[in-house]
Every structure is written in structure tokens, then in C-alpha cells.
Design a protein around this motif. Structure first.
Motif, PDB file in Angstrom:
ATOM      1  N   LEU A 277      62.316 -47.223 -47.030  1.00  0.00           N
ATOM      2  CA  LEU A 277      63.028 -47.424 -45.764  1.00  0.00           C
ATOM      3  C   LEU A 277      62.890 -46.232 -44.815  1.00  0.00           C
ATOM      4  O   LEU A 277      62.992 -46.384 -43.599  1.00  0.00           O
ATOM      5  CB  LEU A 277      64.510 -47.708 -46.068  1.00  0.00           C
ATOM      6  N   ASP A 278      62.627 -45.051 -45.345  1.00  0.00           N
ATOM      7  CA  ASP A 278      62.545 -43.868 -44.470  1.00  0.00           C
ATOM      8  C   ASP A 278      61.095 -43.451 -44.184  1.00  0.00           C
ATOM      9  O   ASP A 278      60.858 -42.337 -43.741  1.00  0.00           O
ATOM     10  CB  ASP A 278      63.313 -42.691 -45.093  1.00  0.00           C
ATOM     11  N   LYS A 279      60.133 -44.354 -44.439  1.00  0.00           N
ATOM     12  CA  LYS A 279      58.724 -43.987 -44.232  1.00  0.00           C
ATOM     13  C   LYS A 279      58.018 -44.841 -43.193  1.00  0.00           C
ATOM     14  O   LYS A 279      56.787 -44.867 -43.128  1.00  0.00           O
ATOM     15  CB  LYS A 279      57.943 -44.080 -45.555  1.00  0.00           C
ATOM     16  N   PHE A 280      58.772 -45.593 -42.402  1.00  0.00           N
ATOM     17  CA  PHE A 280      58.096 -46.398 -41.377  1.00  0.00           C
ATOM     18  C   PHE A 280      58.927 -46.470 -40.101  1.00  0.00           C
ATOM     19  O   PHE A 280      60.126 -46.193 -40.104  1.00  0.00           O
ATOM     20  CB  PHE A 280      57.784 -47.810 -41.890  1.00  0.00           C
ATOM     21  N   MET A 281      58.227 -46.830 -39.018  1.00  0.00           N
ATOM     22  CA  MET A 281      58.877 -46.999 -37.718  1.00  0.00           C
ATOM     23  C   MET A 281      58.471 -48.363 -37.157  1.00  0.00           C
ATOM     24  O   MET A 281      57.605 -49.037 -37.709  1.00  0.00           O
ATOM     25  CB  MET A 281      58.448 -45.871 -36.776  1.00  0.00           C
ATOM     26  N   LEU A 282      59.116 -48.745 -36.067  1.00  0.00           N
ATOM     27  CA  LEU A 282      58.849 -50.030 -35.428  1.00  0.00           C
ATOM     28  C   LEU A 282      58.156 -49.802 -34.093  1.00  0.00           C
ATOM     29  O   LEU A 282      58.381 -48.788 -33.432  1.00  0.00           O
ATOM     30  CB  LEU A 282      60.161 -50.792 -35.198  1.00  0.00           C
ATOM     31  N   GLU A 283      57.329 -50.752 -33.703  1.00  0.00           N
ATOM     32  CA  GLU A 283      56.587 -50.641 -32.451  1.00  0.00           C
ATOM     33  C   GLU A 283      56.175 -52.037 -32.007  1.00  0.00           C
ATOM     34  O   GLU A 283      56.078 -52.949 -32.825  1.00  0.00           O
ATOM     35  CB  GLU A 283      55.321 -49.811 -32.660  1.00  0.00           C
TER      36      GLU A 283
END
Ligand SMILES: [Zn+2]
Length: 268
Positions: free
Chosen positions: A207-213
Motif C-alpha cells: 500500500l505504501d509503494k504506489f501512487m495514482l495518476e
């Protein structure tokens, strides 16, 4: 309302010329209250910086896209450094390697392919050098060039962290990226009916290794697929990803926002 970042948008695109204020207003109304407009050449990077000066919720990334490598100046560094020192610039990007459309597919020779790849590698390296010098992280674009991209990044390990944007590779490759301390980000493809492999990668990403775009104007999520994308659509992407991660939207908002603030310099 849960708020999210759109960590990768192309708001300098001519498709937004007529209605950018409305686009930004819709994003803020949807809770997408921080947006990074990403450059693809010096002109587009300059426009991204100008937009970031106009809109408080906008930040900019500056860089030269590999597809346009042959049009790049011999030495990109001086102009890029100048742009990257702007207080609203949060990263170098998008940069990388793209072997998807090589000259040989359009009547060119093997020598043309080699020249194109060499030029891509040169400007990629120049931009990584600028990132290392200024202490900025990088937004990586790679297509059909995964191994070469990792090899190019290797000398910068420990100095520059990267986000592999629009991630669509296997779980094995995801693990290779995370092992280098870099991250991934997910676009609207995650909502597509045939996006099972992306959803599998999401499930395997902590959960702490990705971002949204959004990568807008491209890759609008369902139910807007095929239309012009916009940052407000991060909402649909988040609504697809939360159940895959078996978390609430509030938890997804908190985790991805923290990751973005930690990854991007000067992001508030
Ligand atoms: Zn992009």
C-alpha cells in the motif's frame, strides 16, 4: 471527502486550451486537489511550469520524453537545470526509454534503430545527472525497454529514486523495481475489462509503494474510456484500486498521499 493526487497529467496539452479552469475546478470538486503536470520536451516543460505558477493546486515535472529524443538539443542539461530550479518543480520527468515504435517499423534500417536507441540513452542519462545534481526524483516512462531502463538507472542507485509511471508489467518486474527503492504508479488502465494483469500487479504492490495518476488526456478510466481524460478521474481509479487492496478509500487516500509527499520534492 477523500483527497487524492493526480501525480501524472499533461495539462499543457492543446486539448485543454479551451477549458482548463473548468477542468481544474472539476478536479478539486472531486477531491483531486494536487496535480502534477508533466513535461515531454523543453517547451511543454516550460508550459507546465507556467501553469503551476497560475494554479496553486498544480505542480510541474520537467523533462524530455524518449519518443522525441532525436529532436532534443545535444546537451539538454543547461536548460533543464534552469527549469528544474523553479520552486514548483517537484521532479524530473517524464524520461526513459521507449522501443515500442522504432524506425525499422516505419521503413527505417537497423542502423536507424541503433541511432535512435543511443540518442534516447544519452538524453536519459543527461536528465538523470540533472536529477542527481539537484536532488530531485524521476518519473520514468519505459515501453518495451525494461531491462535497458533498469541498467541505465543502476549507476544512479542511492542518489535518484524513480516512479515507473503507467505500470503495466508483471509482478516479477514489479518486485525488481521495488527492490531498487523505486515506486510505481497506476492509471485508468486498471479499470479496463482486460486490465486483469494490472489489477494483479496492484494486488502485489504494498500500500505504501504506489501512487495514482491519470496520464490525461490519455487512458481515461471506465466509464470514460476512449474520451479525453482529466484529473478528476483519479476518483474512478481510486474506487477500482481500493477493493483490490482490500482497504477503504480513506486508507488509500492517506497512503498514496503520504507516498507522493515523500517522493516528490517540495510537494505540499
Ligand atoms: Zn505521460
Amino acid at each position: 471527502m477523500n483527497s487524492f493526487y493526480d501525480t501524472h497529467a499533461h495539462l499543457d496539452d492543446p486539448q485543454y486550451e479551451q477549458d482548463l479552469p473548468e477542468i481544474i475546478a472539476r478536479a478539486i470538486a472531486a477531491g483531486i486537489d494536487r496535480i502534477i503536470s508533466v513535461g515531454t520536451c523543453l517547451d511543454s516543460s516550460r508550459r507546465a511550469v507556467e501553469l503551476a505558477e497560475q494554479y496553486p493546486c498544480l505542480h510541474a515535472a520537467v523533462g524530455w520524453h524518449p519518443e522525441d529524443a532525436l529532436q532534443a538539443p545535444a546537451d539538454l542539461r543547461p536548460d533543464l537545470v534552469k527549469l528544474a530550479r523553479h520552486p514548483k518543480v517537484v521532479a524530473i520527468g517524464e524520461i526513459g526509454l521507449d522501443y515500442h515504435r522504432l524506425p525499422s517499423a516505419q521503413g527505417g534500417s537497423a542502423a536507424d534503430d541503433a541511432r535512435f536507441k543511443t540518442r534516447q540513452a544519452e538524453i536519459f542519462r543527461q536528465q538523470l545527472e540533472v536529477a542527481a545534481e539537484l536532488g530531485l526524483n524521476c518519473i520514468i516512462h519505459q515501453r518495451a525497454s525494461f531491462d535497458d531502463t533498469l541498467a541505465q538507472l543502476q549507476p544512479f542507485a542511492g542518489r535518484v529514486r524513480c516512479v515507473f509511471h503507467c505500470f503495466g508489467e508483471s509482478v516479477e518486474r514489479l518486485k525488481l523495481i521495488l527492490a531498487t527503492g523505486s515506486l510505481v504508479s497506476y492509471t485508468g488502465i486498471v479499470t479496463f475489462k482486460n486490465g486483469q494483469n494490472i489489477r494483479a500487479a496492484v494486488a502485489a504492490t504494498p500500500l505504501d509503494k504506489f501512487m495514482l495518476e491519470t496520464d490525461c488526456p490519455y487512458l481515461a478510466p471506465v466509464p470514460h474510456r476512449g474520451q479525453r481524460g482529466e484529473p478528476a478521474y483519479v476518483k474512478e481509479i481510486a474506487e477500482t484500486i481500493a477493493p483490490v487492496k482490500q482497504c477503504t478509500l480513506a486508507e488509500l487516500s492517506a497512503a498514496t498521499s503520504r507516498t507522493a509527499r515523500d517522493f516528490f520534492a517540495r510537494l505540499t
